[in-house]
Design an enzyme around this catalytic site. Structure first.
Site, PDB file in Angstrom:
ATOM      1  N   GLU A 229      44.959  49.231  38.064  1.00 40.51           N
ATOM      2  CA  GLU A 229      43.731  48.658  37.501  1.00 40.51           C
ATOM      3  C   GLU A 229      42.447  49.309  38.015  1.00 40.51           C
ATOM      4  OE1 GLU A 229      45.094  44.072  36.767  1.00 40.51           O
ATOM      5  OE2 GLU A 229      44.538  44.583  38.806  1.00 40.51           O
TER       6      GLU A 229
HETATM    7  C1  TNX Z   1      47.387  42.263  37.863  1.00 40.12           C
HETATM    8  S1  TNX Z   1      49.789  43.664  38.403  1.00 40.12           S
HETATM    9  C2  TNX Z   1      47.215  42.848  39.113  1.00 40.12           C
HETATM   10  C3  TNX Z   1      46.735  42.031  40.214  1.00 40.12           C
HETATM   11  C4  TNX Z   1      46.553  40.595  39.839  1.00 40.12           C
HETATM   12  C5  TNX Z   1      47.650  40.183  38.908  1.00 40.12           C
HETATM   13  C6  TNX Z   1      47.633  38.736  38.558  1.00 40.12           C
HETATM   14  C7  TNX Z   1      48.867  44.513  39.243  1.00 40.12           C
HETATM   15  C8  TNX Z   1      49.432  45.728  39.763  1.00 40.12           C
HETATM   16  N1  TNX Z   1      47.601  44.119  39.421  1.00 40.12           N
HETATM   17  O1  TNX Z   1      45.521  42.557  40.728  1.00 40.12           O
HETATM   18  O2  TNX Z   1      46.574  39.828  40.997  1.00 40.12           O
HETATM   19  O3  TNX Z   1      47.561  40.930  37.727  1.00 40.12           O
HETATM   20  O4  TNX Z   1      48.753  38.369  37.819  1.00 40.12           O
END
Ligand code: TNX
Length: 484
Positions: free
Chosen positions: A294
């Site tokens: 992300e």
């Molecule tokens: C996505 S999955 C994220 C996290 C959040 C999560 C909540 C991922 C690698 N990153 O930063 O906590 O969704 O479900």
């Protein structure tokens, strides 16, 4: 009323092969003893404790004891497999390694639960995947070493062998780094975590304790330092890590994607190297998870530049890198592992990485994310990947999930528990049970050896056990739980 007789196959995860001998049972009674060859003594002690715990009968160690642990033979079951034989006169558990014995001990523990009467027959067992993980997010909400240890004790009962600790994120930094004391002094202190409600951090001594406790239970700790995004807490502590060098405010909300390390700055890599070297030195296991997810405020070019510098570092410190699947946008050094978390069924980059020989860990959010709500009535949890009822966590095949990422490309399966909405151990347990056992069976049992109807019946027996142990679990309407 006498409790219904247990069957030899009443185990989660389901064993590979079960040959019941309905004529035989072996009752554990007060004073039953466990014997072992000297190299199996440590596991034997764990078995004695477990049997005491689940039957209430004192069980000790004793030469010639009728429950016997042997470290030999059964090569065909590999480093984590075991063979368990229960007859009217005793029990023999054999494995190639202490880990194999330990997983056999978990099977025995489940078979003994309640009345202590072990059903007769032979179980042959071994895992489908070598990497069977749960992930705990300590950044959004911190859990103490004692809480982590207690959680681990519940996880190993389902033959989970890796605990991935998400140690850093925008809202908090949870591992002491001696060269960078402000990381934990400032970003592990009061007011950190989501809503400021999850403060705390692991000292290196705490971390060593957790690692050792896990190792005693044949669990490998996988530390994650999330980069180049998810770094607001690091930037709060060290403003030289921000784009303009100016301090940023602490954040306790659940936004993602706004923070980034700077790809073309020496300070960035001095920081990353110091941190990763410390974590590598504190971690006996082979893995260093570098995050990579992300990075919505990092340009594609900067992201690749950053990873080109950082992905080789774990190798330099004697480790293998794992990253969330976004890292497949970069060139992946040999041995790098990609952890797939997408909800959708396509990811050309992960498929290309697998085709190039990189191993993949399956954590699709719509199947394995323990932080998703079970249904609309779940009081905590998120729902961006939809609701995740128990059957959905169970009924899938990791080797079919991503066309182009077949069985032999998979290192294993992992179930992440992100902690934005968690405030207590009860919250953590409520989202974990009974879904973690479902994912654990996906990771352990061959695909053709499991089905929902069977799992549904087997998992029901854990309701009363969890209740008796004070474990908060979700009484999923998909299961006919025995009366509490
Ligand atoms: C996505 S999955 C994220 C996290 C959040 C999560 C909540 C991922 C690698 N990153 O930063 O906590 O969704 O479900």
């Amino acid at each position: 009323m006498r409790p219904l007789t247990k069957r030899l196959g009443d185990v989660v995860p389901a064993p590979v092969s079960v040959r019941p001998d309905p004529a035989a049972t072996f009752p554990i009674v007060p004073g039953t003893t466990v014997s072992a060859s000297p190299d199996a003594a440590a596991v034997a002690a764990r078995l004695a404790t477990a049997l005491h715990e689940v039957t209430g009968h004192p069980v000790g160690l004793g030469a010639g004891g009728p429950i016997r642990l042997e470290l030999d033979g059964v090569r065909e079951h590999g480093p984590e497999g075991y063979r368990l034989e229960i007859t009217g006169s005793g029990v023999v558990l054999r494995a190639l390694t202490p880990a194999g014995l330990f997983w056999g001990v978990q099977t025995l523990r489940q078979l003994a639960a309640g009345d202590g009467v072990l059903p007769g027959g032979v179980i042959e067992d071994r895992p489908r995947f070598a990497y069977r993980a749960a992930m705990l997010d300590l950044a959004r909400h911190f859990f103490t070493p004692a809480e982590i240890r207690a959680h681990l004790d519940l996880l190993v009962q389902f033959k989970i062998n890796h605990l991935h600790l998400h140690l850093t994120d925008d809202q908090g930094w949870r591992l002491e780094i001696p060269g960078r004391p402000r990381l934990t002094e400032v970003s592990g202190g009061p007011g950190t975590g989501c809503d400021g409600a999850g403060p705390g951090f692991l000292t290196l001594a705490d971390y060593a304790d957790v690692v050792a406790y896990a190792a005693d239970r044949h669990v490998t700790i996988v530390p994650e330092i999330d980069m180049p995004g998810h770094v607001n807490a690091a930037q709060v502590a060290y403003p030289e890590l921000t784009a303009d060098g100016k301090p940023v405010e602490p954040r306790t909300d659940t936004e993602v994607g706004y923070s980034s390390l700077v790809a073309d700055r020496a300070e960035t890599y001095a920081f990353v190297e110091a941190v990763l070297q410390t974590v590598a030195e504190a971690t006996p296991g082979p893995w260093l998870h570098i995050g990579g997810d992300e990075c919505l405020s990092t340009s594609a070019e900067d992201y690749r530049t950053f990873l080109a510098r950082v992905l080789p570092l774990p190798g330099r410190y004697g480790k293998r890198a794992i990253g969330w699947h976004e890292i497949a946008a970069a060139d992946l050094p040999e041995g790098t592992v990609v952890q797939y978390w997408r909800r959708q069924d396509d990811d050309a980059q992960t498929v290309a990485a697998a085709a190039a020989g990189r191993q993949v860990i399956m954590s699709p959010a719509d199947r394995t994310y323990l932080d998703m709500k079970y249904d609309e009535s779940t009081p905590i949890g998120l729902d961006w990947a939809g609701f995740l009822p128990l059957r959905q966590a169970y009924d899938w095949d990791p080797a079919q999930r991503l066309p182009g990422v077949p069985e032999d490309a998979l290192l294993g399966v992992a179930a992440p528990l992100w902690s934005e909405t968690l405030r207590s151990v009860a919250d953590m347990q409520y989202l974990t049970f009974p879904r973690l056992p479902a994912v654990a069976e996906v990771a352990w049992t061959p695909q053709d050896g499991r089905d929902w109807a069977s799992f549904r019946a087997r998992v029901a027996a854990f309701g009363p056990r969890w209740a008796a142990a004070g474990v908060t679990y979700f009484r999923s309407p998909e299961i006919d739980w025995p009366p509490a």
